[in-house]
Motif scaffolding. Structure first.
Motif, PDB file in Angstrom:
ATOM      1  N   TYR B 441     -14.314-200.288 -39.665  1.00 29.17           N
ATOM      2  CA  TYR B 441     -13.939-199.074 -38.717  1.00 29.17           C
ATOM      3  C   TYR B 441     -14.759-199.210 -37.287  1.00 29.17           C
ATOM      4  O   TYR B 441     -14.382-198.196 -36.390  1.00 29.17           O
ATOM      5  N   PHE B 442     -15.665-200.122 -37.037  1.00 24.76           N
ATOM      6  CA  PHE B 442     -16.428-200.057 -35.745  1.00 24.76           C
ATOM      7  C   PHE B 442     -15.333-200.078 -34.596  1.00 24.76           C
ATOM      8  O   PHE B 442     -15.848-199.548 -33.602  1.00 24.76           O
ATOM      9  N   VAL B 443     -14.384-200.938 -34.804  1.00 23.14           N
ATOM     10  CA  VAL B 443     -13.458-200.859 -33.570  1.00 23.14           C
ATOM     11  C   VAL B 443     -12.840-199.824 -33.008  1.00 23.14           C
ATOM     12  O   VAL B 443     -12.372-199.685 -31.972  1.00 23.14           O
ATOM     13  N   PHE B 444     -13.004-198.608 -33.877  1.00 17.48           N
ATOM     14  CA  PHE B 444     -12.357-197.362 -33.596  1.00 17.48           C
ATOM     15  C   PHE B 444     -13.442-196.230 -33.061  1.00 17.48           C
ATOM     16  O   PHE B 444     -13.102-195.272 -32.716  1.00 17.48           O
ATOM     17  N   GLU B 445     -14.661-196.855 -32.894  1.00 23.32           N
ATOM     18  CA  GLU B 445     -15.699-195.854 -32.272  1.00 23.32           C
ATOM     19  C   GLU B 445     -15.109-194.931 -31.447  1.00 23.32           C
ATOM     20  O   GLU B 445     -15.369-193.907 -31.552  1.00 23.32           O
ATOM     21  N   ASP B 446     -14.552-195.418 -30.229  1.00 25.15           N
ATOM     22  CA  ASP B 446     -14.104-194.613 -29.012  1.00 25.15           C
ATOM     23  C   ASP B 446     -13.047-193.306 -29.565  1.00 25.15           C
ATOM     24  O   ASP B 446     -13.064-192.309 -29.181  1.00 25.15           O
ATOM     25  N   TYR B 447     -12.203-194.159 -30.355  1.00 26.92           N
ATOM     26  CA  TYR B 447     -11.304-192.891 -31.193  1.00 26.92           C
ATOM     27  C   TYR B 447     -11.983-191.963 -31.751  1.00 26.92           C
ATOM     28  O   TYR B 447     -11.650-190.859 -31.714  1.00 26.92           O
ATOM     29  N   LEU B 448     -12.697-192.206 -32.434  1.00 27.19           N
ATOM     30  CA  LEU B 448     -13.583-191.126 -33.547  1.00 27.19           C
ATOM     31  C   LEU B 448     -13.964-190.271 -32.477  1.00 27.19           C
ATOM     32  O   LEU B 448     -14.061-189.233 -32.893  1.00 27.19           O
ATOM     33  N   TYR B 449     -14.742-190.569 -31.291  1.00 27.18           N
ATOM     34  CA  TYR B 449     -15.125-189.559 -30.520  1.00 27.18           C
ATOM     35  C   TYR B 449     -14.054-188.620 -30.102  1.00 27.18           C
ATOM     36  O   TYR B 449     -14.347-187.301 -30.003  1.00 27.18           O
ATOM     37  N   GLN B 450     -13.254-189.376 -29.467  1.00 25.56           N
ATOM     38  CA  GLN B 450     -12.055-188.374 -28.971  1.00 25.56           C
ATOM     39  C   GLN B 450     -11.502-187.385 -30.074  1.00 25.56           C
ATOM     40  O   GLN B 450     -11.398-186.419 -29.689  1.00 25.56           O
ATOM     41  N   VAL B 451     -11.264-187.965 -31.119  1.00 23.87           N
ATOM     42  CA  VAL B 451     -10.500-187.097 -32.313  1.00 23.87           C
ATOM     43  C   VAL B 451     -11.664-185.928 -32.539  1.00 23.87           C
ATOM     44  O   VAL B 451     -11.476-184.632 -32.743  1.00 23.87           O
ATOM     45  N   LEU B 452     -12.964-186.409 -32.763  1.00 18.17           N
ATOM     46  CA  LEU B 452     -13.861-185.479 -33.405  1.00 18.17           C
ATOM     47  C   LEU B 452     -14.222-184.334 -32.454  1.00 18.17           C
ATOM     48  O   LEU B 452     -14.534-183.341 -32.642  1.00 18.17           O
ATOM     49  N   LEU B 453     -14.298-184.875 -30.938  1.00 11.06           N
ATOM     50  CA  LEU B 453     -14.981-183.843 -30.195  1.00 11.06           C
ATOM     51  C   LEU B 453     -13.747-182.925 -29.936  1.00 11.06           C
ATOM     52  O   LEU B 453     -13.816-181.472 -29.734  1.00 11.06           O
ATOM     53  N   CYS B 454     -12.444-183.186 -29.926  1.00 10.29           N
ATOM     54  CA  CYS B 454     -11.484-182.509 -29.700  1.00 10.29           C
ATOM     55  C   CYS B 454     -11.182-181.246 -30.952  1.00 10.29           C
ATOM     56  O   CYS B 454     -11.146-180.158 -30.728  1.00 10.29           O
ATOM     57  N   PHE B 455     -11.541-182.040 -32.052  1.00  6.17           N
ATOM     58  CA  PHE B 455     -11.624-181.210 -33.225  1.00  6.17           C
ATOM     59  C   PHE B 455     -12.450-179.935 -33.300  1.00  6.17           C
ATOM     60  O   PHE B 455     -12.200-178.769 -33.635  1.00  6.17           O
ATOM     61  N   SER B 456     -13.549-180.226 -32.669  1.00  5.06           N
ATOM     62  CA  SER B 456     -14.778-179.352 -32.929  1.00  5.06           C
ATOM     63  C   SER B 456     -14.115-178.106 -31.664  1.00  5.06           C
ATOM     64  O   SER B 456     -14.593-176.774 -32.036  1.00  5.06           O
ATOM     65  N   ARG B 457     -13.365-178.111 -30.847  1.00  5.61           N
ATOM     66  CA  ARG B 457     -12.928-177.297 -29.933  1.00  5.61           C
ATOM     67  C   ARG B 457     -11.828-176.650 -30.312  1.00  5.61           C
ATOM     68  O   ARG B 457     -11.017-175.645 -29.846  1.00  5.61           O
ATOM     69  N   ASP B 458     -11.061-177.053 -31.414  1.00  3.49           N
ATOM     70  CA  ASP B 458      -9.771-176.556 -31.849  1.00  3.49           C
ATOM     71  C   ASP B 458      -9.590-175.298 -32.543  1.00  3.49           C
ATOM     72  O   ASP B 458     -10.203-175.398 -33.996  1.00  3.49           O
ATOM     73  N   THR B 459      -9.478-174.133 -32.021  1.00  2.25           N
ATOM     74  CA  THR B 459      -9.498-172.870 -32.649  1.00  2.25           C
ATOM     75  C   THR B 459      -8.396-172.751 -33.821  1.00  2.25           C
ATOM     76  O   THR B 459      -8.424-171.754 -34.551  1.00  2.25           O
ATOM     77  N   SER B 460      -7.496-173.556 -33.793  1.00  2.56           N
ATOM     78  CA  SER B 460      -6.315-173.579 -34.735  1.00  2.56           C
ATOM     79  C   SER B 460      -6.838-173.928 -36.054  1.00  2.56           C
ATOM     80  O   SER B 460      -6.430-173.431 -37.170  1.00  2.56           O
ATOM     81  N   VAL B 461      -7.900-174.614 -36.220  1.00  6.99           N
ATOM     82  CA  VAL B 461      -8.612-175.128 -37.437  1.00  6.99           C
ATOM     83  C   VAL B 461      -9.099-173.644 -38.176  1.00  6.99           C
ATOM     84  O   VAL B 461      -9.061-173.934 -39.282  1.00  6.99           O
ATOM     85  N   LEU B 462      -9.442-172.791 -37.338  1.00  4.48           N
ATOM     86  CA  LEU B 462      -9.957-171.576 -37.895  1.00  4.48           C
ATOM     87  C   LEU B 462      -9.095-170.856 -39.239  1.00  4.48           C
ATOM     88  O   LEU B 462      -9.520-170.204 -40.028  1.00  4.48           O
ATOM     89  N   GLU B 463      -7.789-171.171 -38.907  1.00  2.00           N
ATOM     90  CA  GLU B 463      -6.842-170.477 -39.843  1.00  2.00           C
ATOM     91  C   GLU B 463      -6.949-170.838 -41.214  1.00  2.00           C
ATOM     92  O   GLU B 463      -6.647-170.247 -42.218  1.00  2.00           O
TER      93      GLU B 463
END
Lengths: 378, 658
Positions: B441-463
């Protein structure tokens, strides 16, 4: 003691030595009688130079061709491939067919290459034509990524990936094999930056010692098949095999056809955003240093499979052996091309082997793979 | 602790979150007041349809399950009943009881039938009927009422409405045949399929409604002691997070200066090149800490003698929950049987592709062409062909990556750019510790930051907290500690990452290269499955049940091995726990992992994880019988990357004499 292979090596790597010891072979010194010598490229140059005039006997085998540099030096490789194309064209071979832009349809797999300083003026001309492209600078005599750098990284070129592919073929240029899974330094998707990153990382402090920036070819395949589909992925791998076969055929006429030699080559191939592979260079001495745990397993298996083909059953080698290895010993190798088979198979096999495009007439170059000759190099 | 500007920023985001379903209304974020923070739990629905955000609407509440009684008698929430649902039912005026929607396979599937087995197709997930104590009709009508309410707040609803307005002016519309015309139109235009998939997705994600008399918290978790345990676990996590905050004197959130925003925007695609100093940060918790908590779980209604006896469980988990035995598992996972073709087995080099693989690929293409979620879910039980997996998973998860979804993702991204959260550092640290060091998975490091940082801001997850036993942590703006009006959820999505969290995303990077699609798939996987792996609940897919299922399987079917390992102090769960918490991500080779996750999606259940964990022990039983210490046992099981998942599962479930 008869029956045990006596081995020498000047590369003290565990993946080699473990493999020799596993077979119960006996280590001897260089000046003693040996059957099997795994040597560095420097050694083969020295030992078999004109002055020493060393002769190999029937039961001796080495892991290099004496003039492997015809393939593994970037400048000579390009020269040989260019010559190969010209010859095919002269013969009117369908392989040398060109498209409407004057590009070879099947043989356009080496990126536009210039040898500096000789070609400097031509290079500048080309550079000016496409000011936005990026060029990879590689010194001719060095290996394994040493001294590589990029110029003009302002490029907009997207999605390059770097992929070093190991392959090998055996005595007499009649059988070419490739490892199915190999170490590859891949930086997929994303920008060109990644290529730079890899190059920097290799020498930088942030180099990761767990995976060493290497992705296996099976990962590459899984990724490409998942995101791009099966057909294009198969096509890509077929084309990579095609490149390997064609590059070897290109050097076949100039290479010493020596029955005492086998060689394991490392192919360095770049895949562009259209999933077209480009041959960058070929290494005669793929690194056997195991940088990571997986690396060690892979390389151990690579050597294991290589030895199984080069020295079947771990017996004392005999260069009169029939060199077609039986299926069981191939391990993770797959036969890409067998010249004897190619000849008996009919002339248009070459083209057919290229992902289903069947056209044309004759392809396979006849090579003498008859009786072994005791060779000296002078 | 929280600057006010940050708060406003998030509430704005929250309303924009609503926009994903009802069209964006940017003016909302200008009007918002801090009080609006209270309305966070149902961000997607509330702007459009009052009530849609809260599935546990008043008339569904009431007295509750009788949750204790005889020893070990438990009422885990009934697993969602998964039956395909004809879209037209929603519009039908017929009484539902006369034609239960589940009986009829979806039309699309009829043409997919390839074997006599499939002819009686029914995506069966056994388990109690929804609301076991309700009569079936009222259970069904409650479900339908809830789905209708939820769909009213969805973007699908507004799209349909728009379409209806356009069609209204067509001359061929006749009032007398309106109902039939609408039905025909829905069918021919493909809207029926979309509606059907939306309904199916709702059925998969949300648990069936509780008895109308049950209190609302029963939707989260019916067992009081589980709720309490989860509550105190959350307190511990929060305390640890807070103390790190104080120790490092870093605020939970702050606005980035403009220069920093610009810099982050520029390196969005190469965040991995950034090497911030994270030596002071440590993961809030690791699976090991969580296991300790689960080991100490006790049911107060159940007498646990301290002395081991036949009455208590010999494993680490001491709570009595109903878990399945092998015959039940065999029935549930019947498609994994020896007589069914299986990707991961029947596509190996020894089997010619004509026997199974080619036909399976062909059927898969047909499922995709039909765009039918239910059919896709049934299909992936036999495994996804690599080239079709990305699309099939998206179909099952009902992710279509519409322009508004992409826009939503872009807004999350801009929120990341604007605000700096403390959890960002935890995410960075986690990626660096796990995925960046992983061969796959190391090749996807940049993707992981993008997804996880956005995830932490996503209030729709609260549902998802409406049906998760967990509750999002709250934070108060500076100086207003404890005043509910000034509370916000922190992190905005309510999920605090732990060591290994990024491994939930990593395997998905093999399938999707568009960040917005990757993001949506991950979010949906999280709110359907992964949250259960790190919260305490009695749900059959919850981690407690998985642990118990694993221990019970091992104890029942490999008693000697279980006893041996227990005696040498190597409780099997100590080794397998981390595998299950991460859903095996990072332990198996990726191709094998994806074959495993195919089955998670196909059966809408995580139980397969426990079965696989037990199967791995069975496979290595001979070696494990020889070890004499935990370290040695761990060494035997250190490398799972060579294992072939499907044969192991098949042998364990179907080829072992029981």
């Amino acid at each position: 003691m008869a029956g045990k292979v006596k081995w020498v090596t000047d590369i003290e790597k565990s993946v080699l030595i473990n493999n020799f010891e596993k077979r119960g072979w006996i280590q001897v010194a260089e000046n003693e009688d040996w059957n099997f010598y795994w040597m560095s490229v420097q050694t083969i140059r020295n030992v078999f130079s004109v002055e020493t005039g060393y002769r190999l006997s029937d039961d001796q085998i080495v892991n290099h061709f004496p003039n492997h540099y015809e393939l593994t030096r970037k400048d000579l490789m390009v020269k040989n491939i260019k010559r190969y194309r010209r010859e095919l064209e002269k013969e009117g071979s369908p392989l040398a067919e060109k498209d409407e832009n004057g590009k070879y349809i099947y043989l356009d797999f080496v990126p536009v290459t210039f040898m500096l300083p000789a070609d400097y003026n031509l290079f500048v001309e080309e550079f000016r034509k496409n000011p936005s492209s990026t060029w990879i600078m590689k010194p001719c005599g060095k290996a394994q990524g040493k001294g590589i750098f990029l110029i003009n990284k302002l490029s907009q070129i997207k999605k390059w990936s770097r992929d070093s592919k190991t392959s090998s073929y055996k005595l007499g240029f009649c059988r070419f094999c490739t490892v199915k899974y190999t170490p590859s330094t891949s930086e997929l998707d994303n920008m060109f930056v990644h290529l730079t990153n890899v190059a920097i990382q290799k020498h930088g402090d942030d180099y990761n010692h767990i995976h060493g920036g290497k992705w296996t070819v099976s990962n590459l395949r899984l990724y490409l098949e998942s995101t791009r589909g099966k057909e294009v992925t198969n096509k890509l791998f077929d084309e990579i095999h095609w490149i390997i076969v064609q590059s070897l055929k290109a050097v076949a006429p100039v290479m010493n056809n020596d029955k005492h030699c086998f060689e394991c080559y490392g192919y360095d191939i770049i895949i562009d955003d259209k999933l077209k592979p480009w041959l960058i260079e070929v290494n005669a001495s793929p690194s056997l240093t195991s940088s990571t745990a997986n690396d060690r397993i892979l390389k151990y298996n690579l050597i294991n499979d290589t030895l199984n083909i080069a020295v079947p059953n771990g017996e004392i080698p005999d260069c009169k052996w029939n060199k077609s290895p039986p299926k069981e010993v191939l391990g993770n190798y797959e036969v890409l091309y067998d010249e004897e088979m190619a000849q008996s198979d009919g002339p248009d096999r070459d083209l057919r082997s290229r992902s289903g495009q069947s056209t044309g007439t004759k392809g396979g170059r006849a090579r003498d793979s008859g009786k072994p000759i005791l060779t000296t190099w002078k | 602790m929280l600057p006010f500007s940050f708060l406003v920023g998030y509430i704005g985001q929250n309303h924009l979150g609503n926009g994903s379903s009802v069209g964006f209304s940017p003016e909302l974020c200008l009007n918002c007041s801090p009080r609006a923070g209270r309305s966070l739990p149902g961000p997607r629905g509330e702007a459009a349809a009052p009530g849609a955000a809260c599935p546990a609407a008043p008339h569904e509440q009431g007295t509750g399950y009788p949750c204790w009684g005889a020893r070990g008698a438990q009422c885990p929430p009934p697993p969602p009943k998964k039956k395909p649902f004809g879209a037209s039912e929603l519009f039908s005026q017929e009484p539902f009881s006369t034609r239960p929607p589940g009986r009829r396979p979806p039309r699309s599937l009829r043409c997919l039938v390839t074997s006599p087995r499939a002819a009686v197709w029914r995506p069966k997930r056994s388990g109690p009927v929804p609301g076991a104590m309700l009569d079936p009709d009222s259970g069904l009508s409650l479900t339908i009422a809830r789905i209708v309410r939820r769909l009213q707040g969805s973007s699908l609803h507004s799209q349909l409405e728009r379409q209806a307005r356009v069609s209204l002016h067509k001359p061929e519309i006749k009032l007398e045949s309106l109902k039939e015309d609408i039905k025909d139109f829905l069918k021919t235009s493909g809207w029926e399929k979309k509606l059907q998939n939306a309904v199916y997705s709702e059925l998969n994600v949300f648990p069936s409604p509780c008895h109308p008399a049950a209190p609302p918290e029963h939707m989260k978790e019916p067992l009081a002691y589980m709720r309490k345990a989860q509550g105190s676990w959350e307190k511990r996590i929060l305390k640890s997070l807070n103390s790190m905050c104080t120790e490092l004197s870093i605020p939970l959130a702050q606005k980035r200066p403009a220069s920093e925003q610009k810099e982050l925007l520029n390196k969005w695609n190469e965040m991995g090149t950034d090497e911030p100093d994270l030596s002071l940060f440590r993961p809030v918790y690791a699976p090991k800490d969580f296991l300790e908590v689960l080991m100490n779980l006790r049911n107060p209604n159940y007498e646990n003698g301290e002395q081991p006896s036949f009455r208590n469980h010999l494993g680490l988990i001491q709570v009595p929950l109903k878990v399945k035995d092998i015959p039940e598992l065999k029935e549930d996972f019947s498609e994994l049987g020896l007589n069914t073709g299986q990707l991961g087995i029947d596509d190996s080099a020894q089997v010619p592709p004509e026997f199974f693989e080619n036909e399976h690929v062909r059927v898969g293409q047909k499922v995709l062409a039909e765009q039918d979620s239910a059919a896709a879910q049934q299909y992936v039980r036999q495994g996804c062909p690599t080239a079709l997996r990305a699309d099939l998973w998206a179909l099952i998860l009902n992710i279509s990556n519409q322009p508004e979804d992409i826009l939503y993702y872009e807004q999350l991204k801009s929120n990341v750019i604007q605000y700096d959260l403390l959890v960002d550092s935890l995410i960075y640290k986690d990626v660096k510790l796990t995925a960046s060091n992983d061969d796959y998975y190391f090749v996807f490091e940049d993707y992981l930051y993008q997804v996880l940082l956005c995830f932490s801001r996503d209030t729709s997850v609260l549902e998802h907290f409406t049906y998760s036993s967990a509750t999002p942590p709250k934070s108060y703006i500076r100086g207003k500690l404890g005043i509910e009006e000034y509370a916000v959820f922190y992190p905005p999505n309510g999920v605090i990452p732990f060591h290994g969290f990024s491994m939930y995303v990593a395997p998905l990077c093999f399938l999707y290269h568009e960040p917005s699609k990757l993001y949506q798939i991950f979010r949906e996987m999280y709110v359907r499955f992964f949250f259960r792996l790190h919260s305490i609940s009695s749900h059959p897919s919850g981690i407690v049940s998985l642990c118990l299922l694993f221990e019970t399987l091992l104890q029942t079917h490999l008693p000697q091995l279980f006893y041996h390992l227990r005696e040498i102090g190597a409780q099997p769960l100590r080794i397998s726990f981390k595998w299950m918490v991460r859903a095996f991500s990072g332990y198996l080779a990726t191709d094998q992992l994806l074959l495993l996750w195919d089955r998670i999606l196909g059966y809408n259940s995580l139980e397969i994880l426990a079965v696989l964990a037990a199967a791995v022990f069975a496979f290595r039983a001979v070696n494990l019988m020889e070890v004499t210490s935990l370290a040695a046992a761990e060494a035997v099981l250190a490398d799972l990357s060579t294992l072939k998942v499907m044969p192991l599962l098949q042998i364990f479930l179907f080829a072992t004499v029981t």
